[in-house]
Design a protein around this motif. Structure first.
Motif, short mmCIF file in Angstrom:
data_model
loop_
_atom_site.label_atom_id
_atom_site.label_comp_id
_atom_site.label_asym_id
_atom_site.label_seq_id
_atom_site.Cartn_x
_atom_site.Cartn_y
_atom_site.Cartn_z
N GLY A 1 0.80 -1.22 0.00
CA GLY A 1 0.00 0.00 0.00
C GLY A 1 0.84 1.27 0.00
O GLY A 1 2.08 1.24 0.02
N ALA A 2 0.14 2.41 0.02
CA ALA A 2 0.78 3.71 -0.10
C ALA A 2 1.73 4.00 1.06
O ALA A 2 2.69 4.76 0.90
CB ALA A 2 -0.28 4.81 -0.19
N ARG A 3 1.49 3.43 2.22
CA ARG A 3 2.34 3.67 3.41
C ARG A 3 3.31 2.51 3.65
O ARG A 3 3.87 2.39 4.73
CB ARG A 3 1.46 3.88 4.64
CG ARG A 3 0.52 5.07 4.52
CD ARG A 3 -0.31 5.28 5.78
NE ARG A 3 -1.07 4.08 6.13
CZ ARG A 3 -2.22 3.73 5.57
NH1 ARG A 3 -2.74 4.48 4.61
NH2 ARG A 3 -2.86 2.63 5.96
N GLY A 4 3.51 1.69 2.64
CA GLY A 4 4.41 0.55 2.79
C GLY A 4 3.79 -0.62 3.50
O GLY A 4 4.49 -1.56 3.87
N GLN A 5 2.48 -0.61 3.68
CA GLN A 5 1.83 -1.68 4.44
C GLN A 5 1.53 -2.88 3.55
O GLN A 5 1.31 -2.75 2.35
CB GLN A 5 0.54 -1.17 5.11
CG GLN A 5 -0.66 -0.95 4.19
CD GLN A 5 -0.69 0.43 3.56
OE1 GLN A 5 0.35 1.04 3.30
NE2 GLN A 5 -1.90 0.92 3.30
#
Length: 723
Positions: free
Chosen positions: A494-498
């Motif tokens: 995801g966008a936050r590295g998740q």
């Protein structure tokens, strides 16, 4: 105490073989006549003892061997031959037993590793064995041209070789050359007086660079015939080629006018200008995940960087620009190399492209960059294998032997040497396992990818494997019980590295219909996917007994549980690739110059995992060594993402649109949809499976290696588990 030897091989009725090793009795369920005749006491044949045969690929039909070869019939008596006579050592059973014991958490010898000097003293051939082998070869008329503790190189005539090994030799047309070797199934043998000293015999090619039988170092400070470079300088290479792509744009040097935008994270950009697929607008495929994104998604703790750990990358070929590319890529991504952190050991005259066998250029750059990205403080050495000697197999073996002889690393990221059909010969397995066992005794772990062609039964797009194999089969050495086999996944970050979700790696690709208004026959044709499945040669190792479903381990219908791969997995997907930096030379189908590209395959998943193992070793504070027993000991805990083909539920297809920049000339340049999680007959299911093994790593995996006191657990409390 008695502990099980964590390997298992044919014959099936091998029973229990008790052997003594450092005062510990090791129970070995079946030592194979097929892979180690010397250990199984292979019976005499007319006063001689049989050898496990080594079958060069160039003795097989072109369909299987991948070379322009043909059997010309019995060789003339005076036809020249060259071969390696591999030596069994003074205590092959003891070596296997010790390597097993130091890897077993329940053994009194757990992690009591030996130094290379101690391994040589205890397990190298005794002087009397070498003398006996030399005398036998000389009596047959063969000349020993070079020697080391692993093998003797010999030359002579076909008649002399037939006298020595009890089988007629044939001539083979191999390209423009003629080579000699026993035909497959010839039934090699040696006199009884040297039966315990000879491991196998491997014919080698004559007339190719490096085919004069010059052996590996055998523990000397510097290997003859090798050039060790000075450490690679940190920082940027001195180039004026294009800079890496900016966030949100296609990578510099994208292929073709049809190249579409790419996504920095999964789902960032949608292909609204293309027809919908499965009733939805497709996300664009990834630009290539950075190591920071991968470390975040797999939960690598920030304080674990591989500090104090040494990793070796071994592969065929070498790109001259790789040292500069690695330095530039590292610097551009915020993890610059420190002085002396990266070195190379390169045979003189090594061909980057392996004479066309590696297409289109060596993959050293991406493997080194992947290890460094996942373990930015680990020391890395690259060993380039020559491209001759039976399709790289013996040259790769030489480099692996250099790692163990000189203890260059504790973690070794290797490459596939045998794709699916044919199976590796027993002699090849015997020679490789001897090195793997030496490494295990020293605290060295070997990691290999399961290849990129699913079960090997269809190669419509990749074209790199036999399109009509006799059966689905697994690659080697990933399939060896002494190796950690790394499979592939398609990972959504995801966008936050998740971590969003993950599927087993199996890509099907469909193009547009002629009118451009829809996609043709979704999901399309199989393109690439992680290899996996059961071996039909190597029996189930003890570490898999409580974990691998019977339906997988006995899939061949023999009634005997067999070794199944992979063991673990990491991101390898076509549409969810990893970012790498390379200077493309002219004439490779891409604009020349430095660029960042997206790469995939288990040949990048393997160094990803090797880098994360370096982080885990830092947490443990000691070498993990041969890792499979401790990897499987963590099954059922929170150490792994249990990857399935349907992470969002049955009937929810996962896919991406392309093309985006790719390093492989010939990849699609027109729009396509890549559907994930369809790996031919293989399937990622709950629990252990034959696409992703136990799964991919989580933060808990790394934490589980920390000493108990660092986790706030007393040594006698539940939950305190040794590495």
């Amino acid at each position: 105490m008695r502990v099980p030897l964590p390997i298992g091989r044919r014959p099936r009725g091998g029973g229990i073989l008790g052997v003594a090793a450092a005062g510990v009795a090791i129970a070995c369920a079946g030592v194979p006549s097929s892979a180690a005749a010397f250990a199984a006491g292979h019976g005499p044949v007319g006063g001689r003892h049989g050898l496990p045969g080594y079958v060069p690929l160039w003795t097989l039909p072109s369909k299987a061997g991948g070379t322009d070869s043909a059997d010309l019939g019995p060789a003339p008596a005076g036809a020249p031959i060259a071969a390696r006579v591999y030596l069994a050592g003074r205590d092959p059973r003891g070596l296997a037993a010790y390597g097993a014991a130091v890897a077993d958490p329940h053994s009194a010898l757990f992690h009591r590793y030996l130094t290379p000097a101690e391994v040589r003293k205890r397990f190298d051939p005794a002087p009397g064995q070498v003398t006996a082998v030399r005398s036998w070869l000389a009596a047959a008329g063969l000349d020993v041209t070079a020697a080391n503790p692993h093998y003797l190189s010999v030359q002579g005539s076909a008649a002399e070789a037939a006298r020595a090994f009890g089988a007629a030799w044939h001539s083979y047309r191999v390209g423009a050359l003629t080579q000699q070797a026993p035909p497959p199934g010839a039934g090699l043998s040696v006199p009884a007086q040297v039966a315990g000293a000879v491991l196998t015999m491997a014919p080698t090619e004559i007339g190719l660079p490096g085919s004069d039988g010059e052996p590996a170092a055998g523990g000397t400070p510097a290997a003859p015939g090798r050039a060790e470079t000075a450490p690679v300088s940190p920082g940027r290479a001195g180039t004026t080629t294009p800079a890496p792509h900016a966030a949100g744009s296609a990578p510099a040097g994208s292929v073709g006018a049809a190249t579409l935008p790419c996504s920095e994270y999964y789902g960032q950009r949608r292909a609204s200008n293309l027809p919908p697929a499965y009733g939805r607008t497709a996300p664009y495929a990834g630009c290539g995940y950075t190591s920071q994104q991968l470390r975040s998604a797999y939960g690598v703790p920030a304080g674990l960087t591989g500090k104090g750990v040494r990793v070796a990358v071994v592969g065929p070929g070498h790109n001259a620009a790789t040292p500069g590319d690695v330095a530039r890529f590292a610097s551009d991504h915020g993890v610059p190399l420190r002085p002396g952190q990266f070195t190379e050991i390169i045979p003189p005259g090594l061909d980057a492209s392996c004479g066309g066998r590696e297409f289109p250029f060596a993959e050293d750059y991406m493997a080194i960059e992947a290890v460094h990205g996942m373990a930015p403080d680990a020391d890395i050495v690259y060993l380039g294998a020559k491209c001759d000697n039976d399709d790289q197999a013996l040259s790769m073996l030489d480099e692996l032997g250099t790692v163990t002889d000189r203890h260059l690393a504790e973690i070794v990221s290797g490459r596939t040497i045998r794709h699916y059909d044919p199976d590796p010969s027993p002699g090849l397995i015997a020679a490789y396992e001897q090195i793997f066992q030496r490494g295990a005794a020293e605290g060295i772990g070997f990691y290999n990818g399961t290849a990129d062609h699913g079960d090997g039964s269809n190669c419509q797009i990749s074209g790199e494997c036999d399109p009509t194999p006799s059966k689905p089969a697994i690659s080697y050495p990933a399939g060896d019980p002494w190796v950690t086999a790394v499979g592939g996944t398609s990972l959504a970050i995801g966008a936050r590295g998740q971590y969003l979700w993950e599927t087993g790696w199996g890509d099907h690709v469909a193009g547009l219909t002629p009118d451009g208004k829809s996609w043709a026959q979704l999901p399309g044709a199989f393109a690439f996917g992680g290899g996996g499945g059961p071996s039909d040669m190597l029996e189930q190792p003890s570490y898999q007994r409580e974990t691998v479903p019977e339906a997988l381990s006995q899939a061949h219908g023999s009634g005997v549980p067999m070794r199944v791969v992979p063991d673990v997995a990491a991101d390898a997907g076509f549409g969810t690739g990893v970012r790498a930096g390379i200077t493309v030379p002219p004439g490779q189908g891409l604009p020349p110059g430095y660029r960042e590209i997206a790469v995939g395959g288990t040949s990048v998943a393997t160094p990803e995992f090797a880098g994360m193992q370096a982080d885990a070793q830092q947490a443990a504070g000691e070498p993990i060594g041969f890792a499979n027993p401790v990897i499987y000991a963590r099954h059922g805990a929170s150490a792994y993402h249990d990857v399935t083909d349907h992470p969002l539920g049955q009937g929810v297809p996962l896919f991406a649109a392309g093309p985006v920049a790719n390093q492989i000339p010939g990849s699609p340049t027109e729009p396509y949809v890549d559907t994930f999680g369809l790996d031919q007959s293989l399937a990622a299911t709950p629990g252990y499976d034959d696409v992703t093994g136990l799964g991919t790593l989580t933060t808990s995996y790394f934490d589980s290696f920390r000493p108990c006191h660092q986790r706030g657990i007393g040594s006698g409390q539940a939950g305190c588990r040794t590495p």
